[in-house]
Design a protein around this motif. Structure first.
Motif, PDB file in Angstrom:
ATOM      1  N   GLU A  61      12.700 -13.430  -5.282  1.00 34.69           N
ATOM      2  CA  GLU A  61      12.132 -12.090  -5.301  1.00 34.69           C
ATOM      3  C   GLU A  61      11.012 -11.966  -6.324  1.00 34.69           C
ATOM      4  N   SER A  62      11.143 -12.627  -7.460  1.00 30.92           N
ATOM      5  CA  SER A  62      10.099 -12.526  -8.477  1.00 30.92           C
ATOM      6  C   SER A  62       8.809 -13.163  -8.000  1.00 30.92           C
ATOM      7  N   ARG A  63       8.921 -14.172  -7.129  1.00 27.29           N
ATOM      8  CA  ARG A  63       7.714 -14.784  -6.565  1.00 27.29           C
ATOM      9  C   ARG A  63       7.042 -13.849  -5.570  1.00 27.29           C
ATOM     10  N   ARG A  64       7.824 -12.998  -4.912  1.00 27.54           N
ATOM     11  CA  ARG A  64       7.287 -12.107  -3.889  1.00 27.54           C
ATOM     12  C   ARG A  64       6.766 -10.794  -4.439  1.00 27.54           C
ATOM     13  N   VAL A  65       7.170 -10.404  -5.626  1.00 26.87           N
ATOM     14  CA  VAL A  65       6.835  -9.091  -6.170  1.00 26.87           C
ATOM     15  C   VAL A  65       5.440  -9.111  -6.766  1.00 26.87           C
ATOM     16  N   LEU A  66       4.639  -8.165  -6.341  1.00 25.61           N
ATOM     17  CA  LEU A  66       3.299  -8.014  -6.901  1.00 25.61           C
ATOM     18  C   LEU A  66       3.398  -7.328  -8.251  1.00 25.61           C
ATOM     19  N   ARG A 113       2.103   5.812  -7.488  1.00 24.30           N
ATOM     20  CA  ARG A 113       3.270   5.157  -8.043  1.00 24.30           C
ATOM     21  C   ARG A 113       4.178   4.743  -6.890  1.00 24.30           C
ATOM     22  N   LEU A 114       4.646   3.498  -6.910  1.00 22.59           N
ATOM     23  CA  LEU A 114       5.584   3.012  -5.905  1.00 22.59           C
ATOM     24  C   LEU A 114       6.924   2.734  -6.563  1.00 22.59           C
ATOM     25  N   SER A 115       7.988   3.097  -5.865  1.00 20.28           N
ATOM     26  CA  SER A 115       9.333   2.862  -6.381  1.00 20.28           C
ATOM     27  C   SER A 115       9.630   1.374  -6.466  1.00 20.28           C
ATOM     28  N   HIS A 116      10.262   0.977  -7.541  1.00 19.12           N
ATOM     29  CA  HIS A 116      10.678  -0.417  -7.716  1.00 19.12           C
ATOM     30  C   HIS A 116      11.640  -0.859  -6.615  1.00 19.12           C
ATOM     31  N   ARG A 117      12.267   0.098  -5.915  1.00 20.10           N
ATOM     32  CA  ARG A 117      13.198  -0.242  -4.842  1.00 20.10           C
ATOM     33  C   ARG A 117      12.502  -0.952  -3.682  1.00 20.10           C
ATOM     34  N   LEU A 118      11.176  -0.832  -3.612  1.00 17.45           N
ATOM     35  CA  LEU A 118      10.412  -1.514  -2.565  1.00 17.45           C
ATOM     36  C   LEU A 118      10.238  -3.004  -2.857  1.00 17.45           C
ATOM     37  N   GLN A 119      10.394  -3.374  -4.108  1.00 17.45           N
ATOM     38  CA  GLN A 119      10.186  -4.774  -4.487  1.00 17.45           C
ATOM     39  C   GLN A 119      11.189  -5.655  -3.762  1.00 17.45           C
ATOM     40  N   GLY A 120      10.695  -6.693  -3.139  1.00 14.78           N
ATOM     41  CA  GLY A 120      11.550  -7.589  -2.366  1.00 14.78           C
ATOM     42  C   GLY A 120      11.639  -7.211  -0.898  1.00 14.78           C
ATOM     43  N   MET A 121      11.128  -6.029  -0.519  1.00 12.72           N
ATOM     44  CA  MET A 121      11.091  -5.659   0.896  1.00 12.72           C
ATOM     45  C   MET A 121       9.925  -6.395   1.555  1.00 12.72           C
ATOM     46  N   VAL A 125       6.101  -3.463   4.838  1.00 13.28           N
ATOM     47  CA  VAL A 125       6.726  -2.209   4.419  1.00 13.28           C
ATOM     48  C   VAL A 125       6.044  -1.698   3.144  1.00 13.28           C
ATOM     49  N   VAL A 126       5.849  -2.587   2.177  1.00  9.79           N
ATOM     50  CA  VAL A 126       5.153  -2.206   0.940  1.00  9.79           C
ATOM     51  C   VAL A 126       3.731  -1.751   1.278  1.00  9.79           C
ATOM     52  N   ASP A 127       3.059  -2.483   2.170  1.00 10.25           N
ATOM     53  CA  ASP A 127       1.707  -2.093   2.578  1.00 10.25           C
ATOM     54  C   ASP A 127       1.699  -0.703   3.202  1.00 10.25           C
ATOM     55  N   TYR A 128       2.688  -0.410   4.042  1.00  9.94           N
ATOM     56  CA  TYR A 128       2.749   0.911   4.666  1.00  9.94           C
ATOM     57  C   TYR A 128       2.890   2.010   3.619  1.00  9.94           C
ATOM     58  N   VAL A 129       3.822   1.837   2.679  1.00  6.64           N
ATOM     59  CA  VAL A 129       4.027   2.869   1.654  1.00  6.64           C
ATOM     60  C   VAL A 129       2.770   3.023   0.806  1.00  6.64           C
ATOM     61  N   LEU A 130       2.150   1.930   0.463  1.00  9.26           N
ATOM     62  CA  LEU A 130       0.916   1.971  -0.316  1.00  9.26           C
ATOM     63  C   LEU A 130      -0.188   2.676   0.475  1.00  9.26           C
ATOM     64  N   LEU A 131      -0.316   2.355   1.738  1.00  9.18           N
ATOM     65  CA  LEU A 131      -1.317   3.005   2.589  1.00  9.18           C
ATOM     66  C   LEU A 131      -1.012   4.488   2.758  1.00  9.18           C
ATOM     67  N   HIS A 132       0.255   4.833   2.877  1.00 12.52           N
ATOM     68  CA  HIS A 132       0.682   6.233   2.964  1.00 12.52           C
ATOM     69  C   HIS A 132       0.194   7.009   1.738  1.00 12.52           C
ATOM     70  N   GLU A 133       0.408   6.422   0.564  1.00 16.04           N
ATOM     71  CA  GLU A 133      -0.016   7.103  -0.665  1.00 16.04           C
ATOM     72  C   GLU A 133      -1.542   7.116  -0.792  1.00 16.04           C
ATOM     73  N   LEU A 134      -2.208   6.066  -0.344  1.00 16.65           N
ATOM     74  CA  LEU A 134      -3.677   6.066  -0.346  1.00 16.65           C
ATOM     75  C   LEU A 134      -4.212   7.185   0.544  1.00 16.65           C
ATOM     76  N   GLY A 161      10.643   2.699  10.461  1.00 15.05           N
ATOM     77  CA  GLY A 161      11.982   2.384  10.960  1.00 15.05           C
ATOM     78  C   GLY A 161      12.774   1.548   9.964  1.00 15.05           C
ATOM     79  N   TYR A 162      12.117   0.588   9.326  1.00 16.25           N
ATOM     80  CA  TYR A 162      12.768  -0.249   8.320  1.00 16.25           C
ATOM     81  C   TYR A 162      13.279   0.624   7.178  1.00 16.25           C
ATOM     82  N   LEU A 163      12.416   1.508   6.669  1.00 14.26           N
ATOM     83  CA  LEU A 163      12.802   2.370   5.547  1.00 14.26           C
ATOM     84  C   LEU A 163      13.916   3.339   5.947  1.00 14.26           C
ATOM     85  N   GLU A 164      13.856   3.861   7.166  1.00 18.97           N
ATOM     86  CA  GLU A 164      14.939   4.740   7.642  1.00 18.97           C
ATOM     87  C   GLU A 164      16.249   3.963   7.715  1.00 18.97           C
ATOM     88  N   GLY A 165      16.176   2.698   8.140  1.00 27.04           N
ATOM     89  CA  GLY A 165      17.371   1.859   8.192  1.00 27.04           C
ATOM     90  C   GLY A 165      17.961   1.614   6.816  1.00 27.04           C
TER      91      GLY A 165
END
Length: 193
Positions: A61-66, A113-121, A125-134, A161-165
């Protein structure tokens, strides 16, 4: 002799299987970690494998987290690709104080600001949330013009759908000892033989 475990036992579920003969695997399920082990394994072996699999998952996960800088760079890329480079935040960063939202934006300050809960997703999904906030930098509400901005991103519905799940899974009751299938469409995050 009591050995102090180096992990939060309440967030780890060990599932034993008589069909599993040698392999140990682990994956994240919401805010818990599920470790799959052979039924014949001793308690000491279980503790050793759980600790080892938690380390392995954390390393993956640490390798995947920006980091915040990479997150800001990704925001610039997404703005250019999907919003005509019109959304330009002053700051983009991870935060640990958002447990009921995936992200937030303050248009007047141009901060995201993005929630740390997204890290590792998954990245989409992270791109969508980031684009949503943009998009909120351009349209502060969730009206039709806001959603029109997100139509260009091809994985909007899949990410939603992923986030709703994830939210739905967190609400399910946990029944100790119940047999569960692995997560759909996911290979175990780590496996050792």
């Amino acid at each position: 002799m009591h050995v102090e475990l180096p992990f939060d036992r309440s967030r780890v579920e060990v599932r034993r299987s008589a069909r599993r003969s040698r392999t140990v695997s682990a994956y994240r399920e919401g805010d818990r970690t599920v470790v799959l082990i052979p039924a014949r394994m001793s308690h000491a072996e279980e503790q050793r494998w759980v600790a080892q699999m938690l380390e392995k998952l954390a390393a993956q996960e640490s390798r995947r987290v920006l980091g915040d800088d990479a997150l800001a760079a990704r925001a610039r890329e997404l703005s250019a690709a999907y919003l005509g480079d019109r959304a330009r935040p002053v700051q983009v960063r991870w935060v640990t104080n958002q447990n009921s939202r995936w992200g937030s934006c303050t248009p007047s300050e141009r901060t995201i600001r993005l929630s740390h809960r997204l890290q590792g997703m998954p990245e989409y999904v992270v791109d969508y949330v980031l684009l949503h906030e943009l998009a909120h930098l351009l349209v502060p509400d969730h009206g039709p013009s806001f959603w029109a901005l997100l139509e260009a991103y091809p994985r909007t519905e899949r990410a939603r759908g992923y986030l709703e799940g994830v939210v739905s899974a967190a609400r399910l009751p946990h029944i100790p000892g119940a047999r569960h299938a692995g997560p759909p469409e996911a290979d175990p995050a780590g496996s050792c033989g």
